[in-house]
Structures are given as structure tokens and as C-alpha cells.
Design an enzyme around this catalytic site. Sequence first.
Site, PDB file in Angstrom:
ATOM      1  N   LYS A 107       0.815  -1.229   0.000  1.00 25.27           N
ATOM      2  CA  LYS A 107       0.000   0.000   0.000  1.00 25.27           C
ATOM      3  C   LYS A 107       0.846   1.276   0.000  1.00 25.27           C
ATOM      4  CE  LYS A 107      -3.955  -2.134   2.238  1.00 25.27           C
ATOM      5  NZ  LYS A 107      -4.859  -2.128   3.384  1.00 25.27           N
TER       6      LYS A 107
ATOM      7  N   ASN B 103      -5.018   1.958  -1.243  1.00 22.58           N
ATOM      8  CA  ASN B 103      -5.450   0.590  -1.531  1.00 22.58           C
ATOM      9  C   ASN B 103      -6.222   0.518  -2.839  1.00 22.58           C
ATOM     10  OD1 ASN B 103      -7.820   1.831  -0.816  1.00 22.58           O
ATOM     11  ND2 ASN B 103      -8.621   0.065   0.296  1.00 22.58           N
TER      12      ASN B 103
ATOM     13  N   VAL C 113       7.151   1.969  19.770  1.00 24.32           N
ATOM     14  CA  VAL C 113       6.417   3.197  20.120  1.00 24.32           C
ATOM     15  C   VAL C 113       6.777   4.367  19.204  1.00 24.32           C
ATOM     16  CG1 VAL C 113       8.015   3.992  21.915  1.00 24.32           C
ATOM     17  CG2 VAL C 113       5.587   4.551  22.090  1.00 24.32           C
TER      18      VAL C 113
END
Length: 251
Positions: free
Chosen positions: A44, A65, A133
Site C-alpha cells: 500500500k 489501496n 512506540v
Amino acid sequence: MFAEQLGIDIDYQAIEAPLDGFADAIKAFRDAGGKGCNVTVPFKQEAWQLADNKSGRAELAGAVNTLRFEDDGSVFGENTDGVGLLRDLTLNLDTKLFSQRILVIGAGGAVRGILGPLIEQAPKKLVVANRTVEKAVELAKLFSTIGPIEPSGFQELAGQKFDVVINGTAASLSGEVPPVPQDCFAEGALAYDLMYANKPTPFMEWALEHGATRVLDGLGMLVEQAAESFSIWLGQVPETAPVIAALRKDQ
Ligand code: ATR
């Protein structure tokens, strides 16, 4: 099924591109007369790079997409994942997002497509939590231009409750559940896995065991994003409910 519904004759098939050959596969498809296509993992972001023009939504997501090949030779890219998820949550499942506490787990391509449309629903709180993170921090920074969004690691979620918990990680693919705190579900919470399979995903089973009231997989989102893509290529909006029902029956 959409084409049948609308009496349109189309040819829609899966093409498996090699990992290092996405652009070549697209070119070959286009040379063979392809008019547009959906793009799924892991391409994508590459599809985003390949598109000459994109919607604002797709531009921000950094992932598309849906590609449409224009007559002038250019490529238009759109991301219909977020709209697909929103339609499934709000229209099919009657879930309120406004003023709700929403947790999105994961920070990959799947999540990039859904954050913008979720922020636009004006939730009370939107947290994006990821194993790595730094990636959550990066996404939160990017999307904070359209509304409030907080990055988090998994452990820092301790003590927080959410009304809607969306699993956008690839963990289900390997039979795993992302290690978020078990008590993250508020009373009446909905757990939604962007993945779908012919049986409940590990995340869905885990969520049910730990207090989620409703658990769902991403089949509805799959059909809704497909309907949006279909309308981008063909200018007609198909009905999704009978398609979702037929696919559920086959599961
Ligand atoms: P996709 O396009 O499907 O989102 P991706 O871009 O490779 O695929 O992203 C996969 C996501 O799933 C990432 O958020 C990844 O976390 P990291 O960024 O820390 O790698 C997450 N993920 C994959 N397996 C996981 C696991 N077992 N537990 C938790 N998170 C996982």
C-alpha cells in the site's frame, strides 16, 4: 457480486506480485488492459508512491489501496480503508464514535488508512498504541494536523479504558494477540479486528474473555472498502449488505 448486482461485466482477479516487483506487476497489468486495481499488504505504501494524484485523505495516509488508471496515462490513488471501517462501524454495526474513547493498536499501513476518518468523528480520546512506540509517535504527529491523537506504547495503556478497541496489527496472522493490558475494555466495549478469517481471530477471542461486549472481524470493512473502490472505478455504488451476508454464510 457488485458487478452482477449492477449488471456490469468486469474481470476482477487476484494477482500476486513479487516483493521486489510491485511497479512491474502494475505496469504489466495496465499494458494488458487493466483499468484499476485494489492493492493490499505489503504494497500500500509503494502504491502511494506510484500514484501521480491522490485525494487529500490518501495523501495524509501515506498508503493507498485503490488505483485507477486514467486515460491521460496518469494514476489516481485513493485510500478507501478508513471509509470502509467507518461505514461498517457506524452504518452496519450502529456504533457511535463521537465522544467515545478509541484505542487503535498498531502503526503500520492498515492503521495509516483509518486514523484520519476516525479523528474526523470527533472521539473523546483517540490513542494509537504500537509495539515499536516510535512509529506511534510518528503517526500521531502526522495526524495531529487534523485533530487530537495520542501516541502510546502498550504498557503505558495501563489503567485506561476504551469504548472501541481496534486491532490493526498483523499479530493475528501469526496467531498472536498484541500485549495490551487486559483491562482496557470499558463497560459495553466493542473490539474490532481489521483482520478477518473463517473463524474468530485470536484478538477477538482474547477480547471476549476480557470484557468486550461485542467483537467483530474486518469482513464488513473489507466489503465496504471494496464498494467504495468499485464506485471510484465505475461510478456506481453497489449495495453491501447482501454481499456481507453471502460472505458470512460461506465462512
Ligand atoms: P500492515 O500494512 O498490515 O499494517 P505493517 O505495516 O507491516 O503491516 O505493520 C504491521 C503492524 O503490526 C505494526 O504495527 C507491527 O508492530 P511494529 O511496528 O512494532 O512492528 C504490528 N505487529 C505485528 N506483529 C505483532 C505482534 N506479534 N505483536 C504486536 N504488534 C505486532
